[in-house]
Enzyme design. Structure first.
Site, mmCIF file in Angstrom:
data_model
loop_
_atom_site.group_PDB
_atom_site.id
_atom_site.type_symbol
_atom_site.label_atom_id
_atom_site.label_comp_id
_atom_site.label_asym_id
_atom_site.label_seq_id
_atom_site.Cartn_x
_atom_site.Cartn_y
_atom_site.Cartn_z
ATOM 1 N N SER A 175 -8.876 9.851 51.154
ATOM 2 C CA SER A 175 -9.855 10.986 50.443
ATOM 3 C C SER A 175 -9.075 11.974 49.622
ATOM 4 O O SER A 175 -7.872 11.965 49.651
ATOM 5 C CB SER A 175 -10.891 11.584 51.427
ATOM 6 O OG SER A 175 -10.170 12.323 52.319
ATOM 7 N N LYS A 176 -9.794 12.987 48.850
ATOM 8 C CA LYS A 176 -8.898 13.814 48.208
ATOM 9 C C LYS A 176 -8.517 15.094 48.910
ATOM 10 O O LYS A 176 -7.611 15.634 48.394
ATOM 11 C CB LYS A 176 -10.039 14.297 46.962
ATOM 12 C CG LYS A 176 -11.258 15.016 47.310
ATOM 13 C CD LYS A 176 -12.189 15.157 46.086
ATOM 14 C CE LYS A 176 -13.588 15.638 46.658
ATOM 15 N NZ LYS A 176 -14.420 16.002 45.393
ATOM 16 N N ARG A 177 -9.131 15.097 50.028
ATOM 17 C CA ARG A 177 -8.635 16.112 51.098
ATOM 18 C C ARG A 177 -7.901 15.161 52.178
ATOM 19 O O ARG A 177 -8.439 14.572 52.778
ATOM 20 C CB ARG A 177 -9.568 16.883 51.881
ATOM 21 C CG ARG A 177 -10.153 18.039 50.892
ATOM 22 C CD ARG A 177 -9.352 19.161 51.293
ATOM 23 N NE ARG A 177 -9.443 20.246 50.577
ATOM 24 C CZ ARG A 177 -9.031 21.042 49.930
ATOM 25 N NH1 ARG A 177 -7.519 20.820 49.580
ATOM 26 N NH2 ARG A 177 -9.407 22.168 49.292
#
Length: 505
Positions: A268-270
């Site tokens: 995920s982007k985090r």
RNA sequence: GGCCCGUUCGUCUAGGGGUUAGGACGCAUCCCUUUCACGGAUGAAACACGGGUUCGAUUCCCGUACGGGCUACCA
């Protein structure tokens, strides 16, 4: 005659481009270049509600930094198939033309159902123990559409301005078979495929229609995308077929996903791995969230690209460090893995380290100088070049240089306790004071002379510990090769540091 | 749940009916070193399970398990 090789990268500007997207772009780019073809950037902005300011520019800048530049498309000079933004193409009526064709041939129909009605339908089906409620050959019979309503009624509703969508009419029970370059043949029964919306009520096409129309019109030869698209591929096959374009459709390649380093699920982007998920710093002005980029973290684009290329692909031998040119000449979709690959932060660091070592001290210095100046440190170039030579073997990132060698710029104000408690005794002060005097007599202040001086001094004044000398002059237990370091620091500075530490300890 | 895709060291992977199952990251040990590293050497570490097919399966087929993806008028 073989089609010209043309691949597109077609992101939607809904946020920063994350590394999974960069890899998709990279694979497409490598294949296009390998076959002397084109690489196109198309912006799929058909969802106005999700449009994010700055995303498009971010995508363009990211591709530029990575060195995977399209030769055609938004931000890279329009080619023969302009415009390359779907919102602009919609204005030209391109998508509606194809939707009308499907409507005319009876492969699509008009549906008036509101979102409330659709919700109701899903609830009703769930209550009836239907596990996967969908708008399909069975359920459409109970909905408000041009298949259930009389013709004149449909006409009246349209004229009254009632919003409607155009849906694909998927047959009830038909085998849909398609070939994927990476996965081979995949078969799905049409009963699993829903009547996808083709044209939304705001007149915009959905991804499903738009990408097909554009791939055809832009003469795309290979459509590369992530595995998450595999389930909707059967719908796309049907659209091509009903448009009479099945033989002109691009070859399909569904890339395996990049997975989280620990645990499961797609990246995920985090991510907590400590490494960036984005090529460049990204600030989402909607959520106020900031994401760090590979560029700002001290990665070189070559290393980033190399690492990404090997996530799901390999050249078939043991090579790992490959230039962009080598990646291009070796790339093929046949050598792309089917299974998802976990992102490995440690190996990613290693890649960057390899590229760092390939740089000359001069090149490193050019990159380090601005970082030093940002900290208010101004040193002549020659000093920084030598600093880079001494510190580079320890670094993974250019951004680490200062932290790894801050003692080159700042006198110590504390001394490594572990080393001092272990090696400093009542005699030490006297011994090192004598050494300082010896150092002061050196006229030729270089690494070799310092080394010799240190050695001969011991025969006269007694055993001296190198690490203690290190701590006395730098404050820390580890660091660059000692005499090289002292040579660079200069006589005056070294003597001053020695006197300062000896007066305190 | 349903459908689709997948499964070789912890991770990225090579391989492929008969191999000591190879490499890389990381890890450990040793060598080099009066410091710090680089480097070198060595080592631990894998074919998910069960059935077939076969003289022989990690490799082919089928199941099971596990993992992932999808299941919007989002892409």
């Amino acid at each position: 005659m073989e089609k010209r090789v043309r691949l597109r990268f077609a992101p939607s500007p809904t946020g920063g481009l994350h590394m999974g997207g960069v890899r998709t772009a990279l694979f497409s780019y490598l294949f296009a270049k390998k076959h002397g073809g084109d690489f196109v950037l198309r912006i799929e902005d058909t969802d106005q509600t999700r449009y994010v300011n700055g995303a498009e520019e971010y995508i363009i800048n990211s591709l530029k930094w990575c060195g995977i530049e399209p030769n055609e498309g938004v931000g890279f000079g329009d080619g023969p198939y302009a415009p390359y933004r779907q919102s602009e193409r919609k204005e030209l009526g391109i998508y509606k033309k194809y939707a009308d064709q499907l409507l005319a041939s009876g492969h699509a129909y008009i549906a008036f159902d509101t979102s409330e009605e659709l919700d109701e339908m899903r609830k009703r089906l769930e209550a009836a123990k239907v596990v996967a409620p969908q708008y399909n050959a069975v359920t459409r019979q109970n909905m408000r559409n041009s298949l259930t309503l009389p013709e004149n009624e449909v006409k009246k509703l349209i004229e009254s301005g009632l919003p409607y969508v155009v849906r694909l009419k998927v047959p009830r029970n038909e085998e849909i078979r398609f070939h994927d370059i990476i996965r081979g043949w995949v078969t799905v029964n049409s009963s699993q495929v829903d009547d996808k919306v083709l044209l939304k009520s705001d007149g915009m096409p959905t991804y499903h229609l738009a990408h097909i129309v554009d791939d055809i019109e832009m003469k795309i030869s290979h459509a590369v995308r992530g595995e998450e698209w595999l389930p909707s591929a059967p719908s796309h096959i049907l659209i091509y077929r009903y448009l009479g374009l099945e033989h002109d459709m691009p070859k399909l390649a569904h890339l395996p996903l990049i997975l989280k380093p620990d645990g499961n699920g797609k990246l995920s982007k985090r991510d907590k791995s400590g490494l960036p998920m984005f090529p460049l710093d990204w600030f989402d002005e909607r959520t106020g969230e900031k994401y760090v980029g590979y560029r700002e973290s001290g990665f070189t684009p070559d290393a980033f690209i190399n690492m990404l290329a090997l996530l799901g692909w390999n050249p078939g031998d043991n090579r790992e460090i490959m230039s962009k040119e080598e990646l291009i000449s070796n790339f093929s979709f046949e050598r792309v893995n089917k299974s998802g690959a976990k992102f490995d932060p440690e190996k990613t660091k290693w890649f960057n380290q390899q590229y760092l070592r390939m740089k000359t001290d001069e090149q490193l210095a050019d990159a380090v100088i601005p970082l030093l100046e940002a900290k208010g440190i101004h040193k002549e170039k020659a000093f920084v070049v030598e600093f880079c030579r001494l510190i580079k073997e320890k670094a993974h990132f250019i951004t680490e240089f200062f932290d790894l060698g801050s003692y080159f710029f700042i006198s110590p104000n504390s001394y490594d306790e572990k080393v001092m408690t272990k090696k400093w005794n009542h005699e030490s002060k006297e011994l090192f004071t004598k050494l300082a005097v010896k150092f002061e007599s050196i006229s030729n202040w270089d690494s070799q002379t310092l080394h010799d001086c240190f050695q001969t001094a011991q025969t006269e004044i007694g055993k001296l510990d190198m690490q203690v000398l290190r701590v006395l002059t730098t404050g820390v237990a580890g660091g660059a090769q000692l005499f090289d370091l002292l040579a660079l620091l200069g006589k005056e500075e070294v003597i001053a540091r020695l006197n300062a530490s000896l007066s305190i300890l």
